[in-house]
Design an enzyme around this catalytic site. Structure first.
Site, PDB file in Angstrom:
ATOM      1  N   GLU A 185      10.986  -2.879   3.524  1.00  0.00           N
ATOM      2  CA  GLU A 185      12.440  -3.035   2.950  1.00  0.00           C
ATOM      3  C   GLU A 185      13.017  -4.199   3.572  1.00  0.00           C
ATOM      4  OE1 GLU A 185      13.015  -0.979   0.289  1.00  0.00           O
ATOM      5  OE2 GLU A 185      11.722   0.695   0.619  1.00  0.00           O
ATOM      6  N   HIS A 249       9.543  -1.859  -6.635  1.00  0.00           N
ATOM      7  CA  HIS A 249       9.630  -0.375  -6.361  1.00  0.00           C
ATOM      8  C   HIS A 249       8.943   0.116  -7.869  1.00  0.00           C
ATOM      9  CE1 HIS A 249      11.737  -0.620  -2.865  1.00  0.00           C
ATOM     10  NE2 HIS A 249      11.685   0.434  -2.697  1.00  0.00           N
TER      11      HIS A 249
HETATM   12 ZN   LIG Z   1      12.001   1.902  -1.041  1.00  0.00          ZN
END
Ligand SMILES: [Zn+2]
Ligand SMILES: NC(=O)c1ccc[n+]([C@@H]2O[C@H](COP(=O)([O-])OP(=O)(O)OC[C@H]3O[C@@H](n4cnc5c(N)ncnc54)[C@H](O)[C@@H]3O)[C@@H](O)[C@H]2O)c1
Length: 354
Positions: A185, A249
């Site tokens: 991330e 994602h």
């Molecule tokens: Zn994530």
């Protein structure tokens, strides 16, 4: 010490980031006018490591802390856990002013946050994230909730904390794999929004992995500030800005679902998903420079996978269709124009993704 202001009108709050700040939790909470009993929601593992410091800090600032344990692991991010938590909190005789302290990773943060948002119609929430993923992602932005058998994070609420306190020293007790999980991330923020940060990560990745405190404070600080900035401009995902956080994602979730959430961590799936999205950006002419190779090199240095795992392709396509349903019948794909700039695209054909 890094201090980040999340500006959301009268719900604005601060994120404090430093090494060794856990002992200052009580003081920071008292500064907000909180007092009395404090319910510290955590799990056995994290409590064994850090509840002692938290308890001492809260007591020395006049609080009366009570530990409230939930199970450890994603399978406890459930409505069953919520029922137990409500029983326990209400059994303690909590009041509208009783703070809920979420001490743990993303599971504790999401569960405790949802309890704080719903119990007595809202209790003051303090996030004390203890995994890298929770420090740079789940504790920032106000999403709380639990999973449902139909899918992850389907029951929940937006609920902002009063304070987020990040102590990067607690990352020393994480396994290497848990740490790398959060690094995916971190790299994402650089890739979608901040070339300079991406370059800093390219220059310092090994020092960050060695848990150099100054590098950790800077890394977590920039990551949090990036997410906080995007969230305060698009709190409820209505303008498309917050959606850029989903870079990597679509495919990442597809991989997780296709593998039934076993054997792959979220950050690992997202790392692969980001490289896929970067490859598509190049192939379809959205990218003005070569992005995939540079991105995969940095992710590999962070110890993350970048190649598709071997599994049934049909189950990946099925998983991507579920994602599409949630997105209102449209396949959303975040692509890279260049390192530091992501763009939002709608793609009709799922097969283009993989
Ligand atoms: Zn994530
Ligand atoms: N709310 C959001 O915006 C948001 C964003 C991203 C992810 N999430 C959620 O976060 C969850 C994943 O979070 P996670 O990766 O932190 O997993 P987690 O909460 O399960 O923590 C991972 C493991 O590390 C342990 N742990 C926590 N802190 C530790 C420490 N300092 N030392 C040693 N062990 C420690 C935990 O007990 C657990 O076993 C998922 O449920 C995901 O949906 C939410």
């Amino acid at each position: 010490m890094e201090k980040i202001n999340v500006s959301l009108g009268d719900r604005s709050y601060r994120i404090w980031i430093s090494g060794g700040s856990l002992g200052g939790l009580g003081k920071r909470m008292a500064e907000l006018g909180l007092s009395g009993r404090a319910a510290v929601v955590t799990n056995r593992r994290v409590a064994g490591l850090y509840y002692g410091v938290v308890e001492k800090s809260l007591r020395s600032s006049g609080f009366n802390p009570v530990p409230v344990l939930i199970g450890d692991g994603e399978r406890f991010k459930s409505l069953e856990t919520m029922w137990r938590l409500y029983d326990r909190l209400l059994g303690l005789g909590i009041e509208r002013s009783t703070p809920i302290v979420a001490l743990g990773g993303g599971v504790v943060g999401d569960v405790a946050g949802f309890a704080a948002s719903t119990c007595l119609r809202g209790l003051p929430l303090i996030q004390v994230p203890t995994t890298l993923l929770a420090q740079v992602d789940s504790s920032v932005g106000g999403k709380t909730g639990v999973d449902h058998r139909m899918g992850k994070n389907l029951i929940g609420a937006f609920y902002q904390p009063k304070l987020v306190l990040v102590d990067v020293d607690v990352l020393r007790s994480l396994t290497g794999r848990e740490f790398r999980n959060g690094m995916a991330e971190v790299v994402k923020y650089g890739a979608i929004r901040d070339l300079k940060f991406f370059e800093y990560l390219e220059g310092r990745m090994e020092n960050i992995l060695k848990l150099n405190t100054a590098d950790l404070v800077k890394t977590v600080g920039i990551a949090c500030a990036t997410k906080a900035g995007m969230v305060s401009r698009d709190e409820r995902e209505s303008t498309g800005l917050r959606a850029l956080l989903n870079f990597g994602h679509t495919v990442g979730h597809g991989i997780e679902a296709a593998m039934k959430y076993r054997g792959v961590k979220h950050g690992e799936a997202v790392a692969i998903g980001m490289v896929k999205a970067a490859e598509i950006s190049e192939r379809r002419g959205f990218a003005s420079e070569l992005v995939a190779g540079r991105l995969s090199k940095l992710l590999e240095r962070a110890g993350l996978p970048t190649d598709m795992p071997r599994f049934d392709r049909a189950s990946l396509i099925k998983a991507l269709r579920v994602d599409k349903k949630i997105a209102g019948g449209i396949n959303r794909m975040i692509l890279l124009e260049r390192i530091g700039k992501a763009v939002f695209k709608e793609v009709k054909n799922i097969n283009e993704f993989i």
